[in-house]
Design a protein around this motif. Structure first.
Motif, mmCIF file in Angstrom:
data_model
loop_
_atom_site.group_PDB
_atom_site.id
_atom_site.type_symbol
_atom_site.label_atom_id
_atom_site.label_comp_id
_atom_site.label_asym_id
_atom_site.label_seq_id
_atom_site.Cartn_x
_atom_site.Cartn_y
_atom_site.Cartn_z
ATOM 1 N N LYS A 153 -63.359 -1.552 -51.368
ATOM 2 C CA LYS A 153 -62.157 -2.173 -50.815
ATOM 3 C C LYS A 153 -60.919 -1.364 -51.177
ATOM 4 O O LYS A 153 -60.027 -1.170 -50.352
ATOM 5 C CB LYS A 153 -62.018 -3.611 -51.328
ATOM 6 C CG LYS A 153 -63.004 -4.592 -50.706
ATOM 7 C CD LYS A 153 -62.789 -5.995 -51.237
ATOM 8 C CE LYS A 153 -63.763 -6.978 -50.608
ATOM 9 N NZ LYS A 153 -63.583 -8.355 -51.141
ATOM 10 N N ARG A 154 -60.865 -0.883 -52.431
ATOM 11 C CA ARG A 154 -59.724 -0.071 -52.863
ATOM 12 C C ARG A 154 -59.659 1.236 -52.072
ATOM 13 O O ARG A 154 -58.581 1.700 -51.698
ATOM 14 C CB ARG A 154 -59.808 0.220 -54.356
ATOM 15 C CG ARG A 154 -59.414 -0.956 -55.250
ATOM 16 C CD ARG A 154 -59.197 -0.507 -56.686
ATOM 17 N NE ARG A 154 -60.452 -0.063 -57.300
ATOM 18 C CZ ARG A 154 -61.268 -0.857 -57.963
ATOM 19 N NH1 ARG A 154 -60.983 -2.162 -58.079
ATOM 20 N NH2 ARG A 154 -62.381 -0.388 -58.503
ATOM 21 N N THR A 155 -60.822 1.823 -51.822
ATOM 22 C CA THR A 155 -60.880 3.062 -51.056
ATOM 23 C C THR A 155 -60.381 2.853 -49.635
ATOM 24 O O THR A 155 -59.624 3.660 -49.092
ATOM 25 C CB THR A 155 -62.322 3.608 -51.021
ATOM 26 O OG1 THR A 155 -62.756 3.871 -52.359
ATOM 27 C CG2 THR A 155 -62.396 4.901 -50.215
ATOM 28 N N VAL A 156 -60.817 1.747 -49.020
ATOM 29 C CA VAL A 156 -60.386 1.432 -47.656
ATOM 30 C C VAL A 156 -58.884 1.200 -47.605
ATOM 31 O O VAL A 156 -58.192 1.705 -46.706
ATOM 32 C CB VAL A 156 -61.134 0.198 -47.116
ATOM 33 C CG1 VAL A 156 -60.496 -0.293 -45.812
ATOM 34 C CG2 VAL A 156 -62.599 0.517 -46.884
ATOM 35 N N TYR B 289 -59.132 0.562 -38.398
ATOM 36 C CA TYR B 289 -58.117 -0.020 -39.284
ATOM 37 C C TYR B 289 -57.009 -0.735 -38.511
ATOM 38 O O TYR B 289 -56.567 -1.817 -38.904
ATOM 39 C CB TYR B 289 -57.471 1.063 -40.144
ATOM 40 C CG TYR B 289 -58.405 1.766 -41.105
ATOM 41 C CD1 TYR B 289 -59.538 1.135 -41.619
ATOM 42 C CD2 TYR B 289 -58.148 3.068 -41.513
ATOM 43 C CE1 TYR B 289 -60.383 1.785 -42.501
ATOM 44 C CE2 TYR B 289 -58.993 3.730 -42.402
ATOM 45 C CZ TYR B 289 -60.103 3.083 -42.891
ATOM 46 O OH TYR B 289 -60.933 3.736 -43.762
ATOM 47 N N TYR B 290 -56.554 -0.116 -37.411
ATOM 48 C CA TYR B 290 -55.339 -0.609 -36.757
ATOM 49 C C TYR B 290 -55.465 -0.882 -35.255
ATOM 50 O O TYR B 290 -54.485 -1.269 -34.620
ATOM 51 C CB TYR B 290 -54.199 0.393 -36.981
ATOM 52 C CG TYR B 290 -53.797 0.503 -38.432
ATOM 53 C CD1 TYR B 290 -53.065 -0.505 -39.049
ATOM 54 C CD2 TYR B 290 -54.174 1.605 -39.195
ATOM 55 C CE1 TYR B 290 -52.696 -0.414 -40.379
ATOM 56 C CE2 TYR B 290 -53.816 1.702 -40.534
ATOM 57 C CZ TYR B 290 -53.071 0.696 -41.114
ATOM 58 O OH TYR B 290 -52.724 0.784 -42.443
ATOM 59 N N GLY B 291 -56.627 -0.671 -34.684
ATOM 60 C CA GLY B 291 -56.772 -0.926 -33.255
ATOM 61 C C GLY B 291 -56.214 0.221 -32.431
ATOM 62 O O GLY B 291 -56.514 1.388 -32.687
ATOM 63 N N ASN B 292 -55.355 -0.074 -31.471
ATOM 64 C CA ASN B 292 -54.788 0.964 -30.614
ATOM 65 C C ASN B 292 -53.475 1.521 -31.181
ATOM 66 O O ASN B 292 -52.986 1.078 -32.220
ATOM 67 C CB ASN B 292 -54.575 0.428 -29.190
ATOM 68 C CG ASN B 292 -53.662 -0.801 -29.183
ATOM 69 O OD1 ASN B 292 -52.810 -0.979 -30.048
ATOM 70 N ND2 ASN B 292 -53.865 -1.671 -28.193
#
Length: 204
Positions: A14-17, A59-62
């Protein structure tokens, strides 16, 4: 593998992500600021962040969603840091100088993001949601600075005047001053700005 070891491994992942997401956000903010929204691609963002194209999308979509996060998250950070001053100090003059030094440093450190804000303002019809976020947070900041000025006036430590207008002038002056420098202003320039800004408030 023991339960405790699995939990540690999960926490590390989780920290890496989260670290990679922050790197993507930073890379995107830099590229959007440097090249504009239209000229920046998701592939370029992934390359600068050192992650795969798929990771950026995951992570963020578009691109539009990522752009919104690039505005939203730093804007929240800026607002919280900007308002780190005492509304009821014993000495308003001392607090004013401390506040201005903090604001100058904050805006300097977030110059890349501020350039992005300029794009949002300039293209408010293209980015209405992001523009509304900027307007909302700016108004909140202005209101708090206005309260600080009014409290100083009521304490007899600032000269009388339109606190709301003065708050707007101060923030615009700070914003414009920082963005007018290609590089970091010298200590002399910073001191001159603070001295000028303090005179606007008119400590008595």
């Amino acid at each position: 593998m023991k339960w405790s070891e699995k939990k540690m491994e999960s926490s590390e992942k989780k920290r890496t992500v989260e670290l990679k997401k922050a790197e993507v956000l930073q890379a995107a903010t830099e590229l959007f600021s440097e090249k504009s929204y239209e000229a920046t691609t998701m592939s370029e963002i992934a390359k600068r962040a050192g992650v795969s194209f798929g990771s950026v999308a995951s992570y963020y979509g578009n691109k539009e969603s990522l752009f919104t996060r690039c505005v939203e998250l730093p804007l929240k950070e800026l607002s919280e840091s900007f308002l780190n001053f005492d509304l009821h100090p014993v000495s308003f003059a001392d607090e004013l100088q401390k506040m201005m030094k903090g604001h100058f440093e904050l805006f300097q450190n977030m110059k890349v993001f501020l350039r992005l804000v300029v794009q949002v303002i300039a293209q408010h019809e293209r980015f209405p949601n992001q523009f509304n976020l900027v307007v909302e947070q700016t108004a909140f900041i202005q209101d708090e600075v206005t309260i600080f000025i009014q409290n100083g006036q009521q304490a007899g430590q600032f000269r009388e005047g339109d606190a709301s207008r003065l708050s707007i002038v101060y923030i615009n002056l700070l914003f414009g001053t920082i963005l007018s420098y290609a590089f970091r202003p010298s200590q002399e320039d910073e001191a001159e700005f603070i001295s000028f800004a303090i005179r606007m408030f008119g400590p008595v």
